[in-house]
Design a protein around this motif. Structure first.
Motif, short mmCIF file in Angstrom:
data_model
loop_
_atom_site.label_atom_id
_atom_site.label_comp_id
_atom_site.label_asym_id
_atom_site.label_seq_id
_atom_site.Cartn_x
_atom_site.Cartn_y
_atom_site.Cartn_z
N HIS A 3 0.85 -1.18 0.00
CA HIS A 3 0.00 0.00 0.00
C HIS A 3 0.88 1.23 0.00
O HIS A 3 1.80 1.34 0.80
CB HIS A 3 -0.90 -0.02 1.24
N GLU A 40 -12.11 -7.10 4.10
CA GLU A 40 -11.97 -6.20 5.25
C GLU A 40 -10.78 -5.27 5.07
O GLU A 40 -10.86 -4.07 5.35
CB GLU A 40 -11.85 -6.99 6.55
N GLY A 41 -9.65 -5.81 4.59
CA GLY A 41 -8.47 -4.99 4.37
C GLY A 41 -8.71 -3.89 3.35
O GLY A 41 -8.33 -2.73 3.56
N ARG A 43 -11.62 -2.65 2.56
CA ARG A 43 -12.60 -1.74 3.16
C ARG A 43 -11.91 -0.71 4.04
O ARG A 43 -12.25 0.47 4.02
CB ARG A 43 -13.62 -2.53 3.98
N GLU A 44 -10.90 -1.15 4.79
CA GLU A 44 -10.16 -0.24 5.67
C GLU A 44 -9.23 0.68 4.89
O GLU A 44 -9.15 1.87 5.17
CB GLU A 44 -9.36 -1.03 6.70
N LEU A 45 -8.51 0.12 3.90
CA LEU A 45 -7.55 0.91 3.13
C LEU A 45 -8.21 1.91 2.17
O LEU A 45 -7.67 2.98 1.93
CB LEU A 45 -6.63 0.00 2.31
N ARG A 46 -9.34 1.50 1.59
CA ARG A 46 -10.04 2.30 0.60
C ARG A 46 -9.10 2.83 -0.48
O ARG A 46 -9.02 4.03 -0.72
CB ARG A 46 -10.80 3.43 1.28
N PRO A 108 -16.44 2.56 1.24
CA PRO A 108 -16.23 1.20 1.74
C PRO A 108 -17.25 0.24 1.13
O PRO A 108 -18.39 0.62 0.88
CB PRO A 108 -16.45 1.32 3.25
N ASN A 110 -19.46 -3.18 1.45
CA ASN A 110 -20.04 -4.09 2.42
C ASN A 110 -20.83 -5.16 1.68
O ASN A 110 -21.98 -4.94 1.34
CB ASN A 110 -20.97 -3.34 3.38
#
Length: 111
Positions: A3, A40-41, A43-46, A108, A110
């Motif tokens: 990232h 999930e990763g 979603r958090e990093l966007r 994000p 979902n």
């Protein structure tokens, strides 16, 4: 997952570009567990742009779309694919880039 973030400038209106790269290893190993961790990763990093290796696209299944959701435009490798649909892909959180257009932040996903 790799990232990186790059800034477009300093001061008011500054915008960062979040870039990620990942070798998905297809659907090998414990795919169900890896899938949930990757969703999930992301979603958090966007990330704004993501490059993938060993991404699967076969029979109506798009592994990158499965992980990132509908907010991303995905371009898949179309030539030289391995027999199981394994190839490379790149995704961005906007439609194909338009010149002089402000890019929205990726929402994000979902599932």
């Amino acid at each position: 997952m790799v990232h990186r973030s790059a800034s477009t400038g300093s001061g008011p209106g500054e915008r960062s570009l979040r870039i990620a790269a990942l070798n998905l290893w297809g659907r090998h190993g414990a795919w169900a567990e890896r899938r949930s961790v990757q969703i999930e990763g992301f979603r958090e990093l966007r990330p704004d742009v993501v490059a993938f290796q060993e991404a699967i696209t076969t029979g109506g299944y798009d592994q990158v779309g499965d992980l990132l959701g509908p907010a991303y435009h995905v371009a898949h490798q179309t030539l030289g694919l391995v027999g199981d649909g394994n190839g490379t892909a790149i995704a961005s959180c906007t439609s194909p880039p338009e010149r002089h257009r402000r890019l929205p932040t990726c929402a994000p996903y979902n599932p």
